[in-house]
Design a protein around this motif. Structure first.
Motif, PDB file in Angstrom:
ATOM      1  N   GLY A 164       0.781  -1.225   0.000  1.00  0.00           N
ATOM      2  CA  GLY A 164       0.000   0.000   0.000  1.00  0.00           C
ATOM      3  C   GLY A 164       0.812   1.273   0.000  1.00  0.00           C
ATOM      4  O   GLY A 164       0.231   2.360   0.033  1.00  0.00           O
ATOM      5  N   VAL A 214       0.363   5.636 -11.925  1.00  0.00           N
ATOM      6  CA  VAL A 214      -0.388   4.572 -11.268  1.00  0.00           C
ATOM      7  C   VAL A 214      -1.142   3.774 -12.320  1.00  0.00           C
ATOM      8  O   VAL A 214      -1.960   4.320 -13.064  1.00  0.00           O
ATOM      9  CB  VAL A 214      -1.359   5.143 -10.221  1.00  0.00           C
ATOM     10  CG1 VAL A 214      -2.089   4.011  -9.502  1.00  0.00           C
ATOM     11  CG2 VAL A 214      -0.607   6.022  -9.223  1.00  0.00           C
ATOM     12  N   ASP A 215      -0.857   2.471 -12.353  1.00  0.00           N
ATOM     13  CA  ASP A 215      -1.496   1.562 -13.307  1.00  0.00           C
ATOM     14  C   ASP A 215      -2.157   0.436 -12.517  1.00  0.00           C
ATOM     15  O   ASP A 215      -1.469  -0.362 -11.866  1.00  0.00           O
ATOM     16  CB  ASP A 215      -0.466   0.997 -14.278  1.00  0.00           C
ATOM     17  CG  ASP A 215      -1.104   0.177 -15.395  1.00  0.00           C
ATOM     18  OD1 ASP A 215      -2.301  -0.137 -15.287  1.00  0.00           O
ATOM     19  OD2 ASP A 215      -0.403  -0.162 -16.365  1.00  0.00           O
ATOM     20  N   CYS A 216      -3.475   0.361 -12.554  1.00  0.00           N
ATOM     21  CA  CYS A 216      -4.226  -0.649 -11.819  1.00  0.00           C
ATOM     22  C   CYS A 216      -4.983  -1.517 -12.822  1.00  0.00           C
ATOM     23  O   CYS A 216      -6.012  -1.109 -13.353  1.00  0.00           O
ATOM     24  CB  CYS A 216      -5.195   0.005 -10.823  1.00  0.00           C
ATOM     25  SG  CYS A 216      -6.086  -1.183  -9.798  1.00  0.00           S
ATOM     26  N   PHE A 217      -4.443  -2.694 -13.101  1.00  0.00           N
ATOM     27  CA  PHE A 217      -5.053  -3.647 -14.025  1.00  0.00           C
ATOM     28  C   PHE A 217      -5.327  -3.024 -15.394  1.00  0.00           C
ATOM     29  O   PHE A 217      -6.387  -3.227 -15.992  1.00  0.00           O
ATOM     30  CB  PHE A 217      -6.344  -4.226 -13.452  1.00  0.00           C
ATOM     31  CG  PHE A 217      -6.146  -4.987 -12.172  1.00  0.00           C
ATOM     32  CD1 PHE A 217      -5.451  -6.184 -12.158  1.00  0.00           C
ATOM     33  CD2 PHE A 217      -6.645  -4.496 -10.973  1.00  0.00           C
ATOM     34  CE1 PHE A 217      -5.265  -6.885 -10.974  1.00  0.00           C
ATOM     35  CE2 PHE A 217      -6.464  -5.198  -9.792  1.00  0.00           C
ATOM     36  CZ  PHE A 217      -5.777  -6.393  -9.789  1.00  0.00           C
ATOM     37  N   SER A 264      -4.107   5.994 -14.175  1.00  0.00           N
ATOM     38  CA  SER A 264      -4.621   7.209 -13.545  1.00  0.00           C
ATOM     39  C   SER A 264      -4.028   8.441 -14.227  1.00  0.00           C
ATOM     40  O   SER A 264      -2.859   8.453 -14.624  1.00  0.00           O
ATOM     41  CB  SER A 264      -4.271   7.214 -12.054  1.00  0.00           C
ATOM     42  OG  SER A 264      -4.639   8.442 -11.445  1.00  0.00           O
ATOM     43  N   LYS A 311      -1.133   4.035  -1.817  1.00  0.00           N
ATOM     44  CA  LYS A 311      -1.779   3.663  -3.074  1.00  0.00           C
ATOM     45  C   LYS A 311      -2.668   2.456  -2.872  1.00  0.00           C
ATOM     46  O   LYS A 311      -2.708   1.847  -1.808  1.00  0.00           O
ATOM     47  CB  LYS A 311      -0.728   3.352  -4.134  1.00  0.00           C
ATOM     48  CG  LYS A 311       0.083   2.095  -3.854  1.00  0.00           C
ATOM     49  CD  LYS A 311       1.030   1.754  -4.969  1.00  0.00           C
ATOM     50  CE  LYS A 311       1.787   0.458  -4.699  1.00  0.00           C
ATOM     51  NZ  LYS A 311       0.888  -0.719  -4.716  1.00  0.00           N
ATOM     52  N   ASN A 312      -3.391   2.134  -3.913  1.00  0.00           N
ATOM     53  CA  ASN A 312      -4.189   0.915  -3.935  1.00  0.00           C
ATOM     54  C   ASN A 312      -3.252  -0.294  -3.891  1.00  0.00           C
ATOM     55  O   ASN A 312      -2.318  -0.379  -4.685  1.00  0.00           O
ATOM     56  CB  ASN A 312      -5.042   0.886  -5.209  1.00  0.00           C
ATOM     57  CG  ASN A 312      -5.993  -0.299  -5.241  1.00  0.00           C
ATOM     58  OD1 ASN A 312      -5.876  -1.245  -4.478  1.00  0.00           O
ATOM     59  ND2 ASN A 312      -6.948  -0.243  -6.136  1.00  0.00           N
ATOM     60  N   PHE A 364      -3.529  -3.136  -5.035  1.00  0.00           N
ATOM     61  CA  PHE A 364      -3.545  -3.897  -6.281  1.00  0.00           C
ATOM     62  C   PHE A 364      -2.952  -3.105  -7.454  1.00  0.00           C
ATOM     63  O   PHE A 364      -2.844  -3.641  -8.555  1.00  0.00           O
ATOM     64  CB  PHE A 364      -4.974  -4.314  -6.629  1.00  0.00           C
ATOM     65  CG  PHE A 364      -5.600  -5.195  -5.601  1.00  0.00           C
ATOM     66  CD1 PHE A 364      -5.282  -6.542  -5.528  1.00  0.00           C
ATOM     67  CD2 PHE A 364      -6.482  -4.680  -4.664  1.00  0.00           C
ATOM     68  CE1 PHE A 364      -5.846  -7.367  -4.573  1.00  0.00           C
ATOM     69  CE2 PHE A 364      -7.063  -5.501  -3.710  1.00  0.00           C
ATOM     70  CZ  PHE A 364      -6.743  -6.840  -3.654  1.00  0.00           C
ATOM     71  N   ALA A 365      -2.605  -1.858  -7.248  1.00  0.00           N
ATOM     72  CA  ALA A 365      -2.044  -1.033  -8.321  1.00  0.00           C
ATOM     73  C   ALA A 365      -0.525  -1.026  -8.230  1.00  0.00           C
ATOM     74  O   ALA A 365       0.059  -1.236  -7.166  1.00  0.00           O
ATOM     75  CB  ALA A 365      -2.579   0.386  -8.234  1.00  0.00           C
ATOM     76  N   ARG A 366       0.115  -0.769  -9.346  1.00  0.00           N
ATOM     77  CA  ARG A 366       1.572  -0.629  -9.384  1.00  0.00           C
ATOM     78  C   ARG A 366       1.919   0.777  -9.836  1.00  0.00           C
ATOM     79  O   ARG A 366       1.198   1.378 -10.636  1.00  0.00           O
ATOM     80  CB  ARG A 366       2.210  -1.666 -10.308  1.00  0.00           C
ATOM     81  CG  ARG A 366       1.791  -1.585 -11.748  1.00  0.00           C
ATOM     82  CD  ARG A 366       2.381  -2.708 -12.568  1.00  0.00           C
ATOM     83  NE  ARG A 366       2.087  -2.572 -13.992  1.00  0.00           N
ATOM     84  CZ  ARG A 366       2.984  -2.607 -14.950  1.00  0.00           C
ATOM     85  NH1 ARG A 366       4.265  -2.751 -14.647  1.00  0.00           N
ATOM     86  NH2 ARG A 366       2.640  -2.489 -16.215  1.00  0.00           N
ATOM     87  N   VAL A 367       3.005   1.280  -9.321  1.00  0.00           N
ATOM     88  CA  VAL A 367       3.464   2.631  -9.630  1.00  0.00           C
ATOM     89  C   VAL A 367       4.736   2.526 -10.454  1.00  0.00           C
ATOM     90  O   VAL A 367       5.728   1.934 -10.013  1.00  0.00           O
ATOM     91  CB  VAL A 367       3.709   3.443  -8.349  1.00  0.00           C
ATOM     92  CG1 VAL A 367       4.263   4.817  -8.687  1.00  0.00           C
ATOM     93  CG2 VAL A 367       2.423   3.572  -7.552  1.00  0.00           C
TER      94      VAL A 367
END
Length: 233
Positions: free
Chosen positions: A93, A105-108, A112, A123-124, A126-129
């Motif tokens: 997180g 930020v890339d979430c699936f 963003s 961050k979420n 489940f998201a990757r930065v």
């Protein structure tokens, strides 16, 4: 009053009176005897058990004893729950963006539009930065290019460039992380070949190099500026 076979009613008979007293005292003596026997048996049993336990303890080898195992609680304590939550937040997180970069930020697959500045961010999980470098970088290109005379000239070109933070999300969404090899390097090689094909070989090794460098800078900014890459020189 006692009943008598040999005497009138109302006069006690001593033999029968002593016999009754003797019969009456039998339960009392039997209870005392049983109690004494019980105490003696219990004392003997305790002594035997103590001797058996003492012999068993003397024959025990401490190295052969199994290790002690403590029962674990069925439910974790509040301290364990908070510690586990802190570990999860720290690992999944939190995101750290280094200086001179921005975070995307890339979430699936959903990117963003908000760019993360340098620093620590929540961050979420489940998201990757993805880190995108905004500092000035150097690209070296070595190639053999044609001239207007049809000659092949060996040139070495160095390009300084940086990524615009306002176009960082667009660059990542349209090109990807490897924009240097996918977009920048091919564009430099293609533009350089087009410019040298219009110049003669003598100009490339004289004052015409400055003219070629200015034309290359202008053409690259026209092609790459809309994508979010600025060529400095």
């Amino acid at each position: 009053m006692y009943l008598s076979r040999n005497g009138p009613i109302g006069q006690p008979n001593r033999p029968f009176r002593h016999l009754g007293a003797a019969l009456h005292s039998i339960p009392i003596w039997s209870r005392k005897l049983a109690a004494t026997a019980g105490v003696t048996a219990a004392s003997n049993t305790t002594r035997v058990l103590r001797d058996v336990a003492s012999r068993a303890m003397n024959n025990i080898n401490p190295s052969q004893l199994p290790p002690l195992r403590f029962a674990r609680p069925l439910f974790p304590s509040m301290f364990h729950l908070l510690g586990g939550a802190a570990v999860v937040v720290y690992m999944f997180g939190l995101a750290m963006v280094p200086a001179g970069s921005c975070g995307i930020v890339d979430c699936f697959g959903v990117v963003s539009q908000n760019v993360l500045p340098p620093g620590l961010h929540i961050k979420n999980p489940f998201a990757r930065v993805l880190e995108l470098d905004l500092r000035t970088q150097l690209l070296d290109s070595v190639q053999d290019v044609p001239t207007s005379e049809g000659l092949i000239v060996h040139l070495e070109v160095s390009v300084l460039y940086h990524v615009m933070v306002s176009r960082a999300v667009h660059l990542y969404s349209t090109v990807g992380e490897n924009y240097r090899d996918v977009l920048l390097s091919p564009e430099v090689r293609s533009t350089l070949r087009n410019l040298t094909s219009e110049s003669n070989a003598k100009a490339l090794y004289s004052n015409g190099r400055n003219v070629l460098s200015g034309a290359l800078l202008k053409e690259l900014n026209n092609q790459l500026g809309a994508r979010g890459i600025v060529v400095e020189q």
